[in-house]
Enzyme design. Sequence first.
Site, PDB file in Angstrom:
ATOM      1  N   LYS A  48       0.903  -1.001  -0.018  1.00  0.00           N
ATOM      2  CA  LYS A  48       0.273   0.017   0.165  1.00  0.00           C
ATOM      3  C   LYS A  48       0.545   1.947   0.081  1.00  0.00           C
ATOM      4  O   LYS A  48       1.935   1.051   0.966  1.00  0.00           O
ATOM      5  CB  LYS A  48      -0.759  -0.068   1.591  1.00  0.00           C
ATOM      6  CG  LYS A  48      -1.917   1.007   1.423  1.00  0.00           C
ATOM      7  CD  LYS A  48      -3.411   1.294   2.624  1.00  0.00           C
ATOM      8  CE  LYS A  48      -4.247   2.581   2.681  1.00  0.00           C
ATOM      9  NZ  LYS A  48      -4.706   1.871   3.729  1.00  0.00           N
ATOM     10  N   SER A 107     -10.267   2.008   2.787  1.00  0.00           N
ATOM     11  CA  SER A 107      -8.758   3.167   1.927  1.00  0.00           C
ATOM     12  C   SER A 107      -8.029   1.631   1.340  1.00  0.00           C
ATOM     13  O   SER A 107      -7.041   1.928   0.372  1.00  0.00           O
ATOM     14  CB  SER A 107      -7.846   3.805   2.552  1.00  0.00           C
ATOM     15  OG  SER A 107      -7.370   3.113   3.962  1.00  0.00           O
ATOM     16  N   SER A 119      -9.830  -0.505   7.298  1.00  0.00           N
ATOM     17  CA  SER A 119      -9.250   0.065   5.896  1.00  0.00           C
ATOM     18  C   SER A 119      -9.117  -1.130   5.354  1.00  0.00           C
ATOM     19  O   SER A 119      -8.336  -1.291   4.256  1.00  0.00           O
ATOM     20  CB  SER A 119      -8.550   1.168   5.797  1.00  0.00           C
ATOM     21  OG  SER A 119      -9.198   2.335   6.562  1.00  0.00           O
TER      22      SER A 119
END
EC number: 6.3.5.7
Length: 487
Positions: free
Chosen positions: A79, A158, A182
Site C-alpha cells: 500500500k 482505504s 481499512s
Amino acid sequence: MKDILKLSIAEMHENLIKKEFSAVELTQTHIDAINNEQLNAFITKTPEVALDAARKADHILIHEQDKITPLTGIPVGIKDLFCTKNIKTTACSNILRNFTPQYDSTVVKRLIDDGAVMLGKLNMDEFAMGSSNSNSCFGPVENPWTRADGVKVVPGGSSGGSSAAVAGFLCAGALGSDTGGSVRQPAAFCGIVGLKPTYGRCSRLGMIAFASSLDQAGVLTRTVKDAALMLQPICGYDTQDSTSANITTPRFLDSITNIIKGKRIGIPKEYELSDKYKEYEEVSEMWLKGIKYLENEGAEIVNISLPHTSYALPVYYIICSAEASSNLARYDGIKYGTRVNSDNINEMYELTRGNNLGTEVKRRILIGAYALSSGYYDAYYNKAQCIRRLVTNDFVESFKSVDYILTPTAPKEAFAMDEQLDTLTMYLNDVFTVPASLAGLPAISIPIGLSKNKLPLSLQIIGNYYDEGGILNIASVIEKHTGNILK
C-alpha cells in the site's frame, strides 16, 4: 497444476521448493499480469526491483536452503502509505506526488528481509481516508467482482488497491493499513481475507500517519493460512516506535488447528440491524450461517451486549479527524509537501494545501481542527476520548465471558462505482469495524458467501488483545465450510 497466478502463498512456496517453477518465473508472470491490469490497483510498478529480489530468492532456494522462509520468492504488493527506499511513496495525494523516501518502513523492511518480492505500490484513498478508493489522486480502483447485472463496483477502502490486487490475482498478498476498517472492509468487498492485528503488534515507523492512536498495518490474502504466513514477519517490537508492544510474537500457523470445541463465541445484539433496515437482511442471514458453522464444530454461542456500540462511529470520526488535522499540519510546502509558490506566505500556505489536498482530506482536517479548538475541545474531543474508553470497557467485560466475538464485517455488499453516496452513508460502511479499532483489538474479515447480486459478503471475528492466532483459527473453521469464493 492450476493457473500459477491463482495459487495461494502456501502453494507457491510448495512449488518453489519442488522447483516446479523459479521465483523469477513466478515474478515475471505477475509482472505481465500487472502490465495488463484494468483495475488501476498498482500506481507505481517496480519490475526491476522485483526481478532482482526474485533472483536472490532463487539463489537461496538452490544454494542457501537454511535461509528459506514461507515468503521466499513470493510476489507481494505494498500500500502506498508505507515508505519504500528510493521508491515513490505518495499516500495517493498530490501534496506528496514527488516524495521519495530514503528508508523503508519497518514492516516493508521485515517483509523484504523475509524474502518477499515487492512488485510495486498500490492505490488507496488519499491519506487512507475513505471507504471506496475513490479519493485518490491517481483515480479510482475497480473491484475485480462485478454485480450480476454487469455493474462495476468499488473495492472498498482505504486499502482498495491492496484488496483488488489480491482478489484480481495481481499479487499473492498485500500490505495494507487499518485505522477504522481499512483492511477488513475492502477485504469484505473483494471476497478475500483481511487481518488487522492488535494495536502495537506491528511497528508504525515509516507508515504515513493518519490517526496515530488507531493506525495499524495489516495483511490481505486469499486464504487464512496465507494471512498467518504474511503476518508473521511483520510483527515484533521496534525500538524506534514508541507505540510498538514489547511482546513475544508466537508462530501464528501453530494456532490454526480447526479445533474450536468449547470455545465461547459472543454475538452482540447491537450489531443486528435487519430488524430496523431491510437492506441488511442478506448480511444477517450470512451471519446466522456463520454462527451455525461454528456451533456445528462444537463452539458455544453466547448472546452478549456491547451497549456503547452506537456511539463508536461518531466518536471515531471526531478522534481520527482531530489526529489527522494535527498529523497533516506538516504538509505546508515548507519542509514537506509539493509547494505552490506565491509572493505572500499566507497565500502560499493556502494555495499549497487548498490545491494539493483532496476534498475528503480537507473535510476531516476542518472537523478535527474544530473539535480541537479551545472553545469546543471539552465538548467534542475530550468527550469522545471518554466514550472511547467506555467502548473499550464493553469489550474488556465481554471477553471475561467469551473467547471471541462474531459480527458482520460490512452492513452491505460493495456499491456501484458510479453511485454517489452522501458522506454520512459512506461513513456507515465502517459501522461494524470501527469499535474494534477504537479498542485496539485484533480482528479478521473472512468471506462467508455471495449476495443475490453475486457479490461477496463477509464476517468479522474479533479477538482479545494479542490473540491473532485465535482469530485465525476461528476464521479457518469458517473457511473450511465456505471454501474459497474466488474460485
